[in-house]
Design an enzyme around this catalytic site. Sequence first.
Site, mmCIF file in Angstrom:
data_model
loop_
_atom_site.group_PDB
_atom_site.id
_atom_site.type_symbol
_atom_site.label_atom_id
_atom_site.label_comp_id
_atom_site.label_asym_id
_atom_site.label_seq_id
_atom_site.Cartn_x
_atom_site.Cartn_y
_atom_site.Cartn_z
ATOM 1 N N SER A 144 -15.987 17.519 56.334
ATOM 2 C CA SER A 144 -16.072 18.361 55.135
ATOM 3 C C SER A 144 -17.339 17.978 54.391
ATOM 4 O O SER A 144 -17.816 16.832 54.493
ATOM 5 C CB SER A 144 -14.875 18.103 54.216
ATOM 6 O OG SER A 144 -15.092 18.689 52.948
ATOM 7 N N TYR A 157 -9.084 12.206 50.170
ATOM 8 C CA TYR A 157 -9.684 13.156 51.117
ATOM 9 C C TYR A 157 -11.157 12.803 51.351
ATOM 10 O O TYR A 157 -11.608 12.681 52.486
ATOM 11 C CB TYR A 157 -9.553 14.573 50.546
ATOM 12 C CG TYR A 157 -10.113 15.675 51.427
ATOM 13 C CD1 TYR A 157 -9.388 16.157 52.509
ATOM 14 C CD2 TYR A 157 -11.351 16.265 51.151
ATOM 15 C CE1 TYR A 157 -9.883 17.187 53.298
ATOM 16 C CE2 TYR A 157 -11.845 17.286 51.934
ATOM 17 C CZ TYR A 157 -11.115 17.754 53.013
ATOM 18 O OH TYR A 157 -11.610 18.763 53.791
ATOM 19 N N LYS A 161 -12.511 11.480 54.999
ATOM 20 C CA LYS A 161 -13.433 12.365 55.720
ATOM 21 C C LYS A 161 -14.782 11.661 55.953
ATOM 22 O O LYS A 161 -15.408 11.843 56.988
ATOM 23 C CB LYS A 161 -13.623 13.682 54.960
ATOM 24 C CG LYS A 161 -12.404 14.603 55.018
ATOM 25 C CD LYS A 161 -12.171 15.162 56.416
ATOM 26 C CE LYS A 161 -11.123 16.272 56.427
ATOM 27 N NZ LYS A 161 -10.972 16.951 57.717
#
Length: 263
Positions: A144, A157, A161
């Site tokens: 991402s 997150y 990531k």
Amino acid sequence: MELGLKGKVAVITGGSVGIGLAIAEGFAAEGVNLVLAARDEARLDRVAETIRETHGVRVVPVACDVSLAEAATQIVGAAEAEFGGADILINNAGTGSNETIMEAPDSKWDFYWNLHVMAAVRLARGLVPGMKRRGGGVILHNASICASQPLGYEPIYNVTKAALVMFSKNLANEVVRDNIRVNTVNPGLVLTPDWIKTAKELTADSGGDWEAHLQSVADEYAPIRRFASAAEIANLFVFLCSDRASYCVGSTFFADGGMLRTI
Ligand code: NDP
């Protein structure tokens, strides 16, 4: 452009909706056979049947939770049994989070670590031996833009990531001499059903204009002032898996409509 993908076998985690489904459809259109993994078995079976009917490729659904170690065994077993291994692995399953570092318990960190990182580690361990036997392969990670440019509400997150990107780089170095190319794609805003669902929830009490809400998100974050379609992102995945991308190794490719604020 001839991509040279016909007859290959691709494993895609999270292949039942959103970006993973668009990648599956992109591969199927090129004649790639598929192993698709996701938790919701009914939805996965429906998607597998539709792709078979539309494209005439073989599609093997594997209902599993890739954050658990046994899922890798299931997926690798299915690829071996049906196709004698796989040529392509797309580690795509993942989801956003919402927390503060001060309040999130260890269990939440563990869950996202397993989902975003360990799933990729275990599937690489399971599928690389088969790729070597087949003469090579491609592994792509769907991280991402948040791996490089964090969004404030989802530190877990962002961190997991970023770890996935570093894992991808290390794996790339380890297997490049086996003719296996490993890279990462960092998408920006991609319009998936989940974004629409959230926008509908957020606007339910204020008139329900969820499209205006999504436009405001795009205006705030992406210079291109719109979300990508899942297919726009999938095109990059399909290209990177093709022979046309044969010199792309150990890199991170952004597809973010200008959202990344650095060079
Ligand atoms: P969706 O929520 O639309 O789809 C996620 C897919 O992963 C589904 O097939 C889901 O199926 C599956 N999945 C989720 N958790 C698990 C699990 N534990 N085990 C097995 N399968 C699982 O997501 P997107 O298409 O939006 O995102 C795909 C990837 O792209 C994610 O890694 C996300 O972080 C990344 N990304 C997305 C962006 C966006 O704007 N949409 C932007 C940047 C990156 P099921 O629920 O049945 O398990």
